[in-house]
Design a protein around this motif. Structure first.
Motif, mmCIF file in Angstrom:
data_model
loop_
_atom_site.group_PDB
_atom_site.id
_atom_site.type_symbol
_atom_site.label_atom_id
_atom_site.label_comp_id
_atom_site.label_asym_id
_atom_site.label_seq_id
_atom_site.Cartn_x
_atom_site.Cartn_y
_atom_site.Cartn_z
ATOM 1 N N ALA A 203 0.846 -1.198 0.000
ATOM 2 C CA ALA A 203 0.000 0.000 0.000
ATOM 3 C C ALA A 203 0.880 1.246 0.000
ATOM 4 C CB ALA A 203 -0.918 -0.008 1.219
ATOM 5 N N ARG A 204 0.552 2.195 -0.856
ATOM 6 C CA ARG A 204 1.267 3.456 -0.924
ATOM 7 C C ARG A 204 0.861 4.339 0.263
ATOM 8 N NH1 ARG A 204 5.561 3.232 -3.659
ATOM 9 N NH2 ARG A 204 5.446 5.487 -4.032
ATOM 10 N N ILE B 154 -5.803 6.599 3.812
ATOM 11 C CA ILE B 154 -7.243 6.488 3.610
ATOM 12 C C ILE B 154 -7.799 5.207 4.214
ATOM 13 C CG2 ILE B 154 -9.075 6.372 1.883
ATOM 14 C CD1 ILE B 154 -7.773 9.119 2.166
ATOM 15 N N ASP B 155 -7.122 4.081 3.998
ATOM 16 C CA ASP B 155 -7.672 2.785 4.392
ATOM 17 C C ASP B 155 -7.353 2.393 5.828
ATOM 18 O OD1 ASP B 155 -8.663 2.593 1.846
ATOM 19 O OD2 ASP B 155 -6.997 1.379 1.081
ATOM 20 N N PHE C 213 -0.545 7.274 0.531
ATOM 21 C CA PHE C 213 -1.895 7.829 0.473
ATOM 22 C C PHE C 213 -2.942 6.755 0.728
ATOM 23 C CE2 PHE C 213 -5.740 8.949 -1.936
ATOM 24 C CZ PHE C 213 -6.049 10.150 -1.328
ATOM 25 N N GLN C 214 -2.721 5.561 0.194
ATOM 26 C CA GLN C 214 -3.664 4.468 0.409
ATOM 27 C C GLN C 214 -3.683 4.046 1.870
ATOM 28 O OE1 GLN C 214 -2.936 1.066 -2.090
ATOM 29 N NE2 GLN C 214 -4.777 -0.028 -1.403
ATOM 30 N N ARG C 215 -2.513 4.038 2.514
ATOM 31 C CA ARG C 215 -2.467 3.697 3.937
ATOM 32 C C ARG C 215 -3.204 4.748 4.771
ATOM 33 N NH1 ARG C 215 3.098 2.666 2.839
ATOM 34 N NH2 ARG C 215 3.727 4.450 4.108
#
Length: 294
Positions: free
Chosen positions: A196-197, A203-204, A199-201
């Protein structure tokens, strides 16, 4: 064994509480009762007594189209300034939380705007966004009239919103950074190992875990947008041009102190108070259902 403090004199606790109680009564409850009384009576501009009129003051403002325009403008102002301030603060907090080089310096720099008084910030932003000087002035020389908050209400409202959002970034940044630093590093590291990048970390993984902090900041920012915008607007635009930046709290001041409509202004203040209370209730009733504290 629990220790408790006991006073031999029964009046001593009340004597210690008296200064705070007096301040609350004089500066909070007494003005509130006066506003309630004026809202249901007709207050003469130059004195001379009150005449009981019931709900006539409320009916008068509810029938005024300009007042409803002010309400919608206030809602737009609150939503946009809150969203902008929280989004920027969360982004800055996410970068600082990664412990990159120089982040400790930025931790202190980002908080500085919160220490600046709103009128002082308003004066500074008024010069920054002046259409005849600086970067904005250079752009206006290329495209004349592309930016003119003195005559364009949209430009003026955008200028005030940006300033209000900027003032709140430091406050939001402190809470977001503290919340992010409370998250165990193992969670972010596990997400990184799964590919996970950042930004993805965010958000998620991180954003759901800091939902209680975000919910608290949402309430505080919305209330601040409705009630603490007077200083900025008075310094930057004075409600102009043609009332395009006049929000509810500024209209109360303008109608009461300049229009000498004390009863109408009191009724507007009661409506604003009920609106803020209702907005807070709605957020706790429905928005909080999506917030997990455990």
């Amino acid at each position: 064994m629990e220790r408790r403090a006991y006073y031999r004199n029964g009046w001593m606790p009340w004597l210690l509480l008296a200064p705070q109680l007096i301040l609350v009564l004089v500066f909070f409850y007494w003005p509130t009762t006066q506003a309630l009384y004026w809202a249901f009576s007709l207050e003469q501009p130059w004195g001379g007594g009150n005449t009981w009129v019931g709900f006539d003051n409320f009916l008068a403002i509810f029938r005024d189209r300009e007042y409803w325009g002010t309400v919608l403008r206030s809602a737009f102002y609150a939503i946009v300034s809150t969203g902008l301030s929280m989004a920027v603060a969360l982004t800055l907090a996410a970068f600082v939380d990664r412990s990159l080089k120089g982040t400790r310096i930025f931790q202190s720099i980002y908080v500085w705007p919160y220490a600046i008084a709103a009128p002082a910030a308003g004066v500074a932003f008024r010069f920054i966004f002046a259409p005849e000087s600086g970067l904005i002035g250079s752009v206006n020389q290329i495209w004349p009239g592309i930016w003119d908050p003195a005559t364009n209400g949209i430009h003026a409202l955008a200028m005030v919103i940006v300033c209000h959002a900027w003032l709140g970034i430091g406050y939001n940044f402190i809470f977001f950074l503290a919340a992010l630093q409370m998250i165990p590093r193992s969670i972010s590291e596990a997400g990184a190992m799964d590919g996970a990048r950042p930004f993805q970390r965010l958000i998620d993984l991180q954003l759901p875990l800091i939902a209680p902090t975000a919910f608290f900041l949402l309430i505080m920012n919305l209330i601040s947008s409705f009630t603490d915008s007077f200083g900025l607007i008075d310094v930057m635009t004075e409600g102009g041009p043609i009332g395009q930046t006049e929000v509810m709290v500024y209209k109360i001041y303008f109608d009461g102190f300049k229009g000498l409509d004390y009863s109408g202004a009191a009724a507007q203040s009661i409506v604003l108070m009920l609106l803020v209370i209702g907005l807070t209730f709605v957020q706790f009733k429905w928005v909080e259902r999506r917030v997990h504290y455990n």
